[in-house]
Design a protein around this motif. Structure first.
Motif, PDB file in Angstrom:
ATOM      1  N   ALA A   1       0.857  -1.177   0.000  1.00  0.00           N
ATOM      2  CA  ALA A   1       0.000   0.000   0.000  1.00  0.00           C
ATOM      3  C   ALA A   1       0.898   1.233   0.000  1.00  0.00           C
ATOM      4  O   ALA A   1       2.101   1.136   0.299  1.00  0.00           O
ATOM      5  CB  ALA A   1      -0.918   0.007   1.207  1.00  0.00           C
ATOM      6  N   LYS A   2       0.323   2.392  -0.316  1.00  0.00           N
ATOM      7  CA  LYS A   2       1.102   3.627  -0.350  1.00  0.00           C
ATOM      8  C   LYS A   2       0.895   4.405   0.944  1.00  0.00           C
ATOM      9  O   LYS A   2      -0.231   4.532   1.422  1.00  0.00           O
ATOM     10  CB  LYS A   2       0.667   4.497  -1.536  1.00  0.00           C
ATOM     11  N   PRO A   3       1.974   4.954   1.495  1.00  0.00           N
ATOM     12  CA  PRO A   3       1.818   5.794   2.692  1.00  0.00           C
ATOM     13  C   PRO A   3       1.181   7.125   2.320  1.00  0.00           C
ATOM     14  O   PRO A   3       1.323   7.602   1.185  1.00  0.00           O
ATOM     15  CB  PRO A   3       3.263   6.001   3.163  1.00  0.00           C
ATOM     16  N   ALA A   4       0.473   7.711   3.250  1.00  0.00           N
ATOM     17  CA  ALA A   4      -0.066   9.055   3.038  1.00  0.00           C
ATOM     18  C   ALA A   4       1.064  10.055   3.278  1.00  0.00           C
ATOM     19  O   ALA A   4       1.629  10.103   4.369  1.00  0.00           O
ATOM     20  CB  ALA A   4      -1.222   9.312   3.996  1.00  0.00           C
ATOM     21  N   ILE A   5       1.405  10.806   2.268  1.00  0.00           N
ATOM     22  CA  ILE A   5       2.472  11.798   2.391  1.00  0.00           C
ATOM     23  C   ILE A   5       1.872  13.182   2.124  1.00  0.00           C
ATOM     24  O   ILE A   5       1.503  13.508   1.000  1.00  0.00           O
ATOM     25  CB  ILE A   5       3.620  11.530   1.401  1.00  0.00           C
ATOM     26  N   THR A   6       1.742  13.974   3.169  1.00  0.00           N
ATOM     27  CA  THR A   6       1.234  15.338   3.073  1.00  0.00           C
ATOM     28  C   THR A   6       2.190  16.249   3.842  1.00  0.00           C
ATOM     29  O   THR A   6       3.114  15.775   4.514  1.00  0.00           O
ATOM     30  CB  THR A   6      -0.173  15.454   3.690  1.00  0.00           C
ATOM     31  N   ASP A   7       1.956  17.552   3.782  1.00  0.00           N
ATOM     32  CA  ASP A   7       2.793  18.482   4.551  1.00  0.00           C
ATOM     33  C   ASP A   7       2.720  18.167   6.043  1.00  0.00           C
ATOM     34  O   ASP A   7       3.732  18.223   6.749  1.00  0.00           O
ATOM     35  CB  ASP A   7       2.349  19.926   4.306  1.00  0.00           C
ATOM     36  N   GLU A   8       1.508  17.825   6.516  1.00  0.00           N
ATOM     37  CA  GLU A   8       1.346  17.497   7.929  1.00  0.00           C
ATOM     38  C   GLU A   8       2.160  16.259   8.290  1.00  0.00           C
ATOM     39  O   GLU A   8       2.831  16.222   9.325  1.00  0.00           O
ATOM     40  CB  GLU A   8      -0.131  17.250   8.259  1.00  0.00           C
ATOM     41  N   VAL A   9       2.084  15.236   7.435  1.00  0.00           N
ATOM     42  CA  VAL A   9       2.802  13.990   7.708  1.00  0.00           C
ATOM     43  C   VAL A   9       4.310  14.221   7.683  1.00  0.00           C
ATOM     44  O   VAL A   9       5.043  13.715   8.537  1.00  0.00           O
ATOM     45  CB  VAL A   9       2.395  12.893   6.701  1.00  0.00           C
ATOM     46  N   ARG A  10       4.777  14.998   6.724  1.00  0.00           N
ATOM     47  CA  ARG A  10       6.219  15.280   6.663  1.00  0.00           C
ATOM     48  C   ARG A  10       6.682  15.992   7.934  1.00  0.00           C
ATOM     49  O   ARG A  10       7.746  15.696   8.479  1.00  0.00           O
ATOM     50  CB  ARG A  10       6.533  16.140   5.439  1.00  0.00           C
ATOM     51  N   GLU A  11       5.867  16.928   8.404  1.00  0.00           N
ATOM     52  CA  GLU A  11       6.226  17.654   9.623  1.00  0.00           C
ATOM     53  C   GLU A  11       6.256  16.711  10.832  1.00  0.00           C
ATOM     54  O   GLU A  11       7.156  16.769  11.658  1.00  0.00           O
ATOM     55  CB  GLU A  11       5.215  18.780   9.864  1.00  0.00           C
ATOM     56  N   LEU A  12       5.280  15.815  10.908  1.00  0.00           N
ATOM     57  CA  LEU A  12       5.231  14.855  12.003  1.00  0.00           C
ATOM     58  C   LEU A  12       6.412  13.885  11.949  1.00  0.00           C
ATOM     59  O   LEU A  12       7.016  13.557  12.971  1.00  0.00           O
ATOM     60  CB  LEU A  12       3.912  14.078  11.963  1.00  0.00           C
ATOM     61  N   GLN A  13       6.749  13.435  10.746  1.00  0.00           N
ATOM     62  CA  GLN A  13       7.874  12.525  10.598  1.00  0.00           C
ATOM     63  C   GLN A  13       9.188  13.212  10.974  1.00  0.00           C
ATOM     64  O   GLN A  13      10.051  12.619  11.622  1.00  0.00           O
ATOM     65  CB  GLN A  13       7.938  11.996   9.164  1.00  0.00           C
ATOM     66  N   LYS A  14       9.314  14.457  10.582  1.00  0.00           N
ATOM     67  CA  LYS A  14      10.530  15.206  10.911  1.00  0.00           C
ATOM     68  C   LYS A  14      10.653  15.383  12.417  1.00  0.00           C
ATOM     69  O   LYS A  14      11.744  15.271  12.990  1.00  0.00           O
ATOM     70  CB  LYS A  14      10.507  16.566  10.222  1.00  0.00           C
ATOM     71  N   ASP A  15       9.530  15.644  13.067  1.00  0.00           N
ATOM     72  CA  ASP A  15       9.539  15.880  14.513  1.00  0.00           C
ATOM     73  C   ASP A  15       9.797  14.596  15.292  1.00  0.00           C
ATOM     74  O   ASP A  15      10.553  14.580  16.259  1.00  0.00           O
ATOM     75  CB  ASP A  15       8.203  16.486  14.945  1.00  0.00           C
ATOM     76  N   ALA A  16       9.151  13.493  14.868  1.00  0.00           N
ATOM     77  CA  ALA A  16       9.237  12.241  15.624  1.00  0.00           C
ATOM     78  C   ALA A  16      10.346  11.333  15.136  1.00  0.00           C
ATOM     79  O   ALA A  16      10.810  10.463  15.875  1.00  0.00           O
ATOM     80  CB  ALA A  16       7.899  11.500  15.556  1.00  0.00           C
ATOM     81  N   GLY A  17      10.777  11.495  13.897  1.00  0.00           N
ATOM     82  CA  GLY A  17      11.694  10.537  13.288  1.00  0.00           C
ATOM     83  C   GLY A  17      10.884   9.466  12.583  1.00  0.00           C
ATOM     84  O   GLY A  17       9.892   8.962  13.105  1.00  0.00           O
ATOM     85  N   THR A  18      11.244   9.090  11.358  1.00  0.00           N
ATOM     86  CA  THR A  18      10.425   8.166  10.569  1.00  0.00           C
ATOM     87  C   THR A  18      10.282   6.806  11.223  1.00  0.00           C
ATOM     88  O   THR A  18       9.330   6.100  10.958  1.00  0.00           O
ATOM     89  CB  THR A  18      11.035   7.981   9.160  1.00  0.00           C
ATOM     90  N   THR A  19      11.217   6.440  12.111  1.00  0.00           N
ATOM     91  CA  THR A  19      11.086   5.141  12.764  1.00  0.00           C
ATOM     92  C   THR A  19       9.912   5.108  13.731  1.00  0.00           C
ATOM     93  O   THR A  19       9.451   4.040  14.108  1.00  0.00           O
ATOM     94  CB  THR A  19      12.370   4.792  13.539  1.00  0.00           C
ATOM     95  N   GLU A  20       9.425   6.282  14.139  1.00  0.00           N
ATOM     96  CA  GLU A  20       8.309   6.314  15.087  1.00  0.00           C
ATOM     97  C   GLU A  20       7.007   6.718  14.424  1.00  0.00           C
ATOM     98  O   GLU A  20       5.960   6.724  15.041  1.00  0.00           O
ATOM     99  CB  GLU A  20       8.619   7.287  16.231  1.00  0.00           C
ATOM    100  N   MET A  21       7.064   7.074  13.157  1.00  0.00           N
ATOM    101  CA  MET A  21       5.864   7.541  12.480  1.00  0.00           C
ATOM    102  C   MET A  21       5.329   6.424  11.614  1.00  0.00           C
ATOM    103  O   MET A  21       5.953   6.020  10.643  1.00  0.00           O
ATOM    104  CB  MET A  21       6.199   8.772  11.613  1.00  0.00           C
TER     105      MET A  21
END
Length: 406
Positions: free
Chosen positions: A329-349
């Motif tokens: 499946a494809k991950p949802a990639i939006t500005d919000e998601v990018r910001e969350l991934q940057k803040d948490a680290g992709t291993t936690e998102m």
């Protein structure tokens, strides 16, 4: 005691940066309000404006019935607890706690009574003659709390007071602070980056993003009914898994289709979120919390409510197993998601795309009896009653309205 009210408050720096923008929030008398959000979202700036340490560019700030925009910090009747403790190293615990009262030239008998009372509440009776260097981190934070308590202020302001403590002590101290605030009944504004801290301590939690208030609600409401994608992704640990999906009508009900994965929603989900029906045949962002996934061998779930994947990693935690698995499946990639991934680290998102393009990694919180093994295929049961859906155009949660209306 007094409530705190932000009315259209903004903080604009000389270069035009809006650290806080049109902030509106009513904090009730005696309430424990937590401001939470990623680094740089404006939460500390908002707190510092209450303290008088930052000027207010626009709007009005009230403590009780008094507008305090231009009132000096010392005259605002607030007490602040900092991340760094800010204790005087050459003074004893007693003198550190009493310092503000001595500046006010309060009678010695009253100072002694307040210090002794605070020490009793905080378990510091045996440390009053010691210097801060002889104390542990948790004890130093109690001294900082004592210094605030003895002032008997209208409001406590706390700026990430536990961030310097180790994980175990942080858990202990957050329970102590929450109990202390409940016992004292003093209005408290508490800033943290840690959303677990926010959820366990606050009467209500205000989630901020880029200087703006996203949602303010009781912790459980934030978790169950996030207003938008950002709140949904920020609240929860591990973070919500987010996938691109399309809703299709099949066998008389709606099915979420994400890549080769098909999950039948069921009548209960449609009834709880009637606005989903208007998204029939349209794309949505599908949110699945890790705790709403389970090893299908441990759950009594029909095949149409499962995901198929391949185990990438398992983390045994004793009472549960965190399982990272890849789905087509494809991950949802939006500005919000990018910001969350940057803040948490992709291993936690949750919902991280594989570098080889071979799918998306999801995280599930499985029962301890799961036999999931790295490299093996797995069927994962989905609790469809707890799924979240967001409008990819607006980012709003899909609940009762006609289009992305929470």
């Amino acid at each position: 005691m007094a409530g705190v009210t932000f009315q259209g408050v903004s903080k604009i720096y000389p270069d035009g940066t809006r650290a806080v923008n049109d902030f509106n929030l009513d904090i009730d008398d005696g309430e424990f309000m937590v401001l939470v959000g990623p680094s740089g979202c404006g939460k500390t700036t908002a707190l510092r404006m209450v303290a008088g340490l930052e000027d207010i560019s626009e709007g009005q700030l009230r403590i009780g019935e008094r507008v305090v925009n231009h009132v000096p910090p010392r005259d605002r009747d607030i007490a602040m607890v900092f991340q760094s403790y800010a204790l005087y190293p050459h003074l004893s615990v007693y003198d550190n706690i009493a310092f503000g009262l001595k500046l006010k030239k309060m009678p010695k008998a009253e100072i002694d009574k307040r210090v002794q009372d605070a020490a009793l509440v905080l378990g510091l009776e045996g440390f009053l003659d010691k210097k801060p260097r002889a104390l542990s981190g948790g004890q130093r934070q109690r001294v900082a709390m004592g210094r605030a308590i003895v002032r008997e202020p209208a409001a406590f302001l706390m700026d990430e007071p536990l961030s310097n403590l180790d994980a175990k002590l942080r858990v202990q101290m957050r329970a102590e602070i929450a109990k202390l605030q409940s016992d004292l009944g003093t209005t408290t504004v508490y800033v943290t980056h840690d959303q677990v801290e926010a959820m366990t301590m606050g009467d209500r939690v205000a989630v901020m993003r880029k200087g703006e208030l996203q949602q303010v609600a009781a912790p459980q409401e934030l978790y169950d009914r996030p207003l938008n994608l950002f709140v949904g992704g920020f609240i929860g640990s591990p973070a919500m898994n987010l996938l691109e999906a399309t809703l299709e009508r099949a066998n008389g009900g709606l099915t979420a289709v994400a890549g080769s994965q098909r999950v039948a929603l069921g009548q209960e989900t449609e009834s709880a979120r009637p606005a989903l029906r208007s998204f029939d045949g349209r794309p949505v962002i599908l949110g699945i919390r890790p705790e709403d996934l389970e090893d299908a061998e441990l759950a009594d779930a029909p095949a149409e409510r499962t995901l198929s994947g391949k185990v990438q990693l398992t983390e045994a935690l004793g009472s549960e197993v965190m399982v990272h698995f890849v789905v087509d499946a494809k991950p949802a990639i939006t500005d919000e998601v990018r910001e969350l991934q940057k803040d948490a680290g992709t291993t936690e998102m949750g919902g991280a795309e594989q570098t080889d393009g071979a799918g998306t990694t999801l995280v599930g919180r499985f029962g301890a009896r799961s036999k999931a093994r790295k490299g093996e295929p797995i069927k994962v049961a989905v609790d469809t009653r707890a799924l979240h859906f967001f409008d990819p155009e607006t980012g709003l949660g899909i609940y009762d309205g006609t289009k992305g209306d929470a």
